[in-house]
Write a protein that holds these residues in place. Structure first.
Motif, mmCIF file in Angstrom:
data_model
loop_
_atom_site.group_PDB
_atom_site.id
_atom_site.type_symbol
_atom_site.label_atom_id
_atom_site.label_comp_id
_atom_site.label_asym_id
_atom_site.label_seq_id
_atom_site.Cartn_x
_atom_site.Cartn_y
_atom_site.Cartn_z
ATOM 1 N N THR A 92 1.007 0.811 7.386
ATOM 2 C CA THR A 92 2.294 0.543 8.078
ATOM 3 C C THR A 92 1.640 0.821 9.746
ATOM 4 O O THR A 92 0.613 1.603 9.465
ATOM 5 C CB THR A 92 3.218 1.618 7.811
ATOM 6 N N ASP A 93 2.240 0.733 10.302
ATOM 7 C CA ASP A 93 2.111 1.149 11.464
ATOM 8 C C ASP A 93 2.720 2.208 12.499
ATOM 9 O O ASP A 93 2.965 2.421 13.586
ATOM 10 C CB ASP A 93 1.997 -1.000 12.992
ATOM 11 N N TRP A 94 3.564 2.679 11.331
ATOM 12 C CA TRP A 94 4.014 3.554 11.779
ATOM 13 C C TRP A 94 5.678 3.415 13.039
ATOM 14 O O TRP A 94 7.048 4.139 12.688
ATOM 15 C CB TRP A 94 3.867 5.410 12.088
ATOM 16 N N VAL A 95 6.016 2.766 13.511
ATOM 17 C CA VAL A 95 6.924 1.794 14.285
ATOM 18 C C VAL A 95 7.179 0.079 14.829
ATOM 19 O O VAL A 95 8.722 0.542 15.198
ATOM 20 C CB VAL A 95 6.612 2.569 15.709
ATOM 21 N N TRP A 96 7.099 -0.481 13.752
ATOM 22 C CA TRP A 96 7.616 -1.380 13.471
ATOM 23 C C TRP A 96 8.094 -1.793 12.115
ATOM 24 O O TRP A 96 9.139 -2.261 12.005
ATOM 25 C CB TRP A 96 6.898 -2.513 14.568
ATOM 26 N N ALA A 97 6.912 -2.145 11.111
ATOM 27 C CA ALA A 97 6.620 -2.415 10.482
ATOM 28 C C ALA A 97 5.973 -2.036 9.083
ATOM 29 O O ALA A 97 5.065 -1.559 9.397
ATOM 30 C CB ALA A 97 6.225 -4.001 10.268
ATOM 31 N N CYS A 98 6.426 -1.691 8.092
ATOM 32 C CA CYS A 98 5.797 -1.324 6.950
ATOM 33 C C CYS A 98 5.944 -2.340 5.975
ATOM 34 O O CYS A 98 7.029 -2.799 4.714
ATOM 35 C CB CYS A 98 6.447 0.509 6.285
ATOM 36 N N TYR A 99 4.932 -2.398 5.041
ATOM 37 C CA TYR A 99 4.613 -3.020 3.707
ATOM 38 C C TYR A 99 4.144 -2.936 2.856
ATOM 39 O O TYR A 99 3.099 -1.691 2.976
ATOM 40 C CB TYR A 99 3.367 -4.763 4.431
ATOM 41 N N LEU A 100 5.547 -2.457 2.158
ATOM 42 C CA LEU A 100 5.077 -2.191 1.015
ATOM 43 C C LEU A 100 4.174 -3.187 -0.006
ATOM 44 O O LEU A 100 4.753 -3.679 -0.813
ATOM 45 C CB LEU A 100 6.492 -1.692 0.203
ATOM 46 N N SER A 101 2.713 -2.364 -0.487
ATOM 47 C CA SER A 101 2.297 -2.927 -1.414
ATOM 48 C C SER A 101 2.076 -3.259 -2.507
ATOM 49 O O SER A 101 2.107 -4.702 -3.693
ATOM 50 C CB SER A 101 0.722 -2.623 -0.893
ATOM 51 N N ASP A 102 3.092 -2.114 -3.291
ATOM 52 C CA ASP A 102 2.684 -1.880 -4.454
ATOM 53 C C ASP A 102 4.410 -1.118 -4.824
ATOM 54 O O ASP A 102 4.122 0.204 -4.298
ATOM 55 C CB ASP A 102 1.301 -1.257 -5.275
ATOM 56 N N LEU A 103 4.236 -1.364 -6.048
ATOM 57 C CA LEU A 103 5.652 0.131 -6.876
ATOM 58 C C LEU A 103 5.057 -0.034 -7.975
ATOM 59 O O LEU A 103 5.569 -1.488 -8.218
ATOM 60 C CB LEU A 103 6.971 -0.764 -5.913
ATOM 61 N N ALA A 104 4.857 1.093 -8.530
ATOM 62 C CA ALA A 104 4.387 1.068 -9.978
ATOM 63 C C ALA A 104 5.285 2.076 -10.610
ATOM 64 O O ALA A 104 4.955 3.291 -10.415
ATOM 65 C CB ALA A 104 2.737 0.443 -10.791
ATOM 66 N N VAL A 105 5.607 2.291 -11.586
ATOM 67 C CA VAL A 105 6.420 3.138 -12.340
ATOM 68 C C VAL A 105 5.644 2.722 -13.863
ATOM 69 O O VAL A 105 6.317 1.607 -14.907
ATOM 70 C CB VAL A 105 8.296 3.344 -11.915
ATOM 71 N N ARG A 106 5.491 3.965 -14.613
ATOM 72 C CA ARG A 106 4.383 3.838 -15.641
ATOM 73 C C ARG A 106 6.412 3.130 -16.699
ATOM 74 O O ARG A 106 7.609 4.100 -16.382
ATOM 75 C CB ARG A 106 4.794 5.558 -16.295
#
Length: 132
Positions: A62-76
Motif C-alpha cells: 500500500t501507499d497508505w493514502v490511495w490504494a492497498c493491494y491485498l495480495s494474500d488472504l489465507a486462513v487455516r
C-alpha cells in the motif's frame, strides 16, 4: 476461541508456507526464497495466531493514502468460517484508513466469499501475467 491479531508479530517463512499449503492458497510455496521476498517486500501484514500457531495472514502492498493491494488472504482450514478472514480484512482497511481503497485479485474458489464481506466485483481490471 482466543485468536490474537497482530501487525507486529511476524511468522517465519516456514510458518507461512505451511499455512498457505494448508489453506490451499496457490502461491510458489516450493520456492522458499521467493516466499521470503514476498513478505519482506510487503508493507502491511496482519497475522492471526492461536497461541503459537499461525492461523491467518493478510499480506498487502500500500501507499497508505490511495490504494492497498491485498495480495494474500489465507486462513487455516480448521479455522475457516470463524470470522478470521473478515477480521484480517477489517484490520487491513482500518490501518490504511478511509482515504485508501482495498483491492484484490481473487482465486476462483473465493469468488463467492468476497461479495459477502463487502467487496464489490469490478469489471475494469487488466493483468499482464507473470511468466514464472
Amino acid at each position: 476461541m482466543n485468536i490474537e491479531y497482530s501487525f507486529k508479530k511476524r511468522p517465519t517463512v516456514d510458518q507461512v508456507i505451511e499455512l498457505y499449503d494448508n489453506a490451499g492458497l496457490p502461491r510458489p510455496t516450493n520456492d522458499k526464497e521467493r516466499m521470503q521476498q514476498m513478505f519482506e517486500n510487503s508493507n502491511l501484514i496482519v497475522t492471526a495466531w492461536d497461541n503459537e500457531l499461525l492461523v491467518g495472514v493478510s499480506r498487502s502492498i500500500t501507499d497508505w493514502v490511495w490504494a492497498c493491494y491485498l495480495s494474500d488472504l489465507a486462513v487455516r482450514n480448521d479455522y475457516k468460517k470463524e470470522g478470521i478472514g473478515r477480521k484480517l480484512i477489517r484490520l487491513t482497511k482500518e490501518k490504511v484508513s478511509d482515504q485508501s481503497m482495498v483491492l484484490l485479485l481473487s482465486v476462483p474458489t473465493a469468488m463467492e466469499y468476497y461479495p459477502r464481506i463487502g467487496f464489490k466485483k469490478q469489471e475494469s481490471s487488466f493483468i499482464i501475467d507473470r511468466e514464472k
